[in-house]
Design a protein around this motif. Structure first.
Motif, PDB file in Angstrom:
ATOM      1  N   SER A 133       0.863  -1.186   0.000  1.00  0.00           N
ATOM      2  CA  SER A 133       0.000   0.000   0.000  1.00  0.00           C
ATOM      3  C   SER A 133       0.897   1.233   0.000  1.00  0.00           C
ATOM      4  O   SER A 133       1.944   1.254   0.637  1.00  0.00           O
ATOM      5  CB  SER A 133      -0.912   0.004   1.234  1.00  0.00           C
ATOM      6  N   ALA A 144      -4.613  -2.421  -1.721  1.00  0.00           N
ATOM      7  CA  ALA A 144      -3.561  -3.437  -1.804  1.00  0.00           C
ATOM      8  C   ALA A 144      -4.138  -4.831  -1.589  1.00  0.00           C
ATOM      9  O   ALA A 144      -3.760  -5.799  -2.271  1.00  0.00           O
ATOM     10  CB  ALA A 144      -2.462  -3.151  -0.779  1.00  0.00           C
ATOM     11  N   ALA A 217      -1.211   1.770  -4.845  1.00  0.00           N
ATOM     12  CA  ALA A 217      -0.535   0.555  -4.371  1.00  0.00           C
ATOM     13  C   ALA A 217       0.552   0.201  -5.376  1.00  0.00           C
ATOM     14  O   ALA A 217       0.392   0.416  -6.592  1.00  0.00           O
ATOM     15  CB  ALA A 217      -1.523  -0.608  -4.228  1.00  0.00           C
TER      16      ALA A 217
END
Length: 369
Positions: A133, A144, A217
């Motif tokens: 993330s 994520a 992400a």
């Protein structure tokens, strides 16, 4: 679709497979298989474990490729017989079955055609994937986790073996990071085009005011190391820490200190593994991850030297590469290839073959320029 239409499409597939066979050269592969089989049968093969690993791995991959080509060729021939039978007997049900089989066969041959474009040094390897993330707080951690599920579902759809090595959960929702492997010939070549920064735009489910949130992400993809890679890691160069595995919200999921964290002192690289049952298994898995990262580090340094010699300072890898938009409209778009779809739900459920195929073709075009 009539029987004549099906036979025309089948003839196109036959020509496509013939073209693929000319590239992959199954006859040459069979000759090499025969040579490697003789080496495997030698009683002293495992006296040299490094060579034995190389020989058996190569033999397995070649046999899988030859078998795959043979099965596709057999499916084309069987489908031709089925269509002709349906035409002779005017059997609509059989014709519908043949049309369904044709669609599946087309997809499999298209996938194999893409594989012929994978000729990089490590493209045939298994893949080691890490998702992290980035900017966006809890939304980024949730994003994520969505990407982790997307790739695992993609592997599941294709029957590829996937194993999660380590997951670091975020406090409120989602994950800080996760590392997993996909064990399938050419997994690295396919997934390497997924490397970069992914962006999500949506109405945040974590914002009580219902505002639109953009989160990010990162996806890193490395080739899994093999015995012949010569990545020597002296014990003096690493620090091994053990700790208790944890789950969502920081809760303990193990009553013993079986999780392992390895720090590579010369480079500062840190890897961990907590998903195996024993401390020893986790250490072995973590060492594999560390070896892959050191291999990639060496490869990247070598590429940087070559770019410097060529005077080429530009490199698009690692840049923002895909946007997932859920509001104010629905779209997933690759910013390099321009490939886009209007069904984000299907993409997050693992339907990413179109993006991977477009990425492989795009990368090939970049290399040819």
């Amino acid at each position: 679709m009539t029987a004549a239409d099906l036979l025309l499409e089948l003839a196109e597939l036959d020509r496509a497979l013939t073209s693929i066979e000319s590239v992959l050269d199954p006859d040459a592969k069979r000759a090499e298989i025969a040579q490697l089989s003789e080496q495997v049968s030698a009683p002293d093969l495992w006296d040299d474990q490094e060579n034995a690993q190389r020989v058996t791995s190569r033999l397995s991959r070649l046999q899988a490729e030859v078998d795959r080509l043979a099965k596709l060729r057999g499916r084309i021939e069987d489908l031709g017989v089925l269509v002709e039978l349906a035409e002779e007997e005017n059997d609509a049900a059989t014709l519908a079955e043949a049309q369904k089989d044709l669609k599946g066969l087309t997809g499999d041959i298209d996938a194999l055609e893409i594989r012929t474009l994978l000729s990089g040094e490590y493209d045939q390897r298994d893949a080691l994937v890490t998702i992290r993330s980035e900017a966006g707080g809890v939304d980024a951690a949730d994003f994520a986790a969505m990407l982790l599920r997307m790739y695992l579902r993609w592997a599941e759809r294709h029957g590829y073996a996937a194993e999660v090595y380590d997951t670091s959960y975020a406090e409120e929702a989602g994950i800080k990071s996760a590392t997993f492997t996909v064990r399938e010939p050419f997994a690295y070549g396919m997934l390497s085009v997924e490397q970069g920064t992914h962006r999500l735009v949506r109405i945040s489910p974590f914002d009580n005011q219902g505002r639109r949130q953009t989160s990010f992400a990162g996806v890193d993809v490395l080739p899994v190391t093999e015995e012949a890679d010569h990545i020597d890691i002296p014990e003096a160069d690493i620090r091994v820490d053990v700790f208790r595995s944890s789950g969502p919200g920081g809760q303990s999921v193990n009553t013993t200190d079986s999780a392992v964290r390895i720090t590579h002192l010369p480079t500062g690289l840190v890897v961990s593994c907590q998903n195996e049952k024993s401390q020893l298994q986790n250490k072995v898995a973590a060492m594999k991850v560390l070896q892959s990262r050191l291999l990639e580090r060496a490869r990247a340094e070598k590429e940087a030297e070559m770019r410097e010699l060529k005077g080429d300072g530009g490199n698009s890898w690692g840049a923002q590469m895909r946007s997932y938009v859920l509001h104010p409209y629905q779209m997933v778009k690759d910013l390099r290839t321009e490939h886009e779809v209007g069904n984000p739900e299907a993409v997050f459920d693992g339907d990413i073959d179109g993006f991977i195929d477009a990425g492989i073709r795009w990368r090939r075009q970049q290399g040819e320029r």
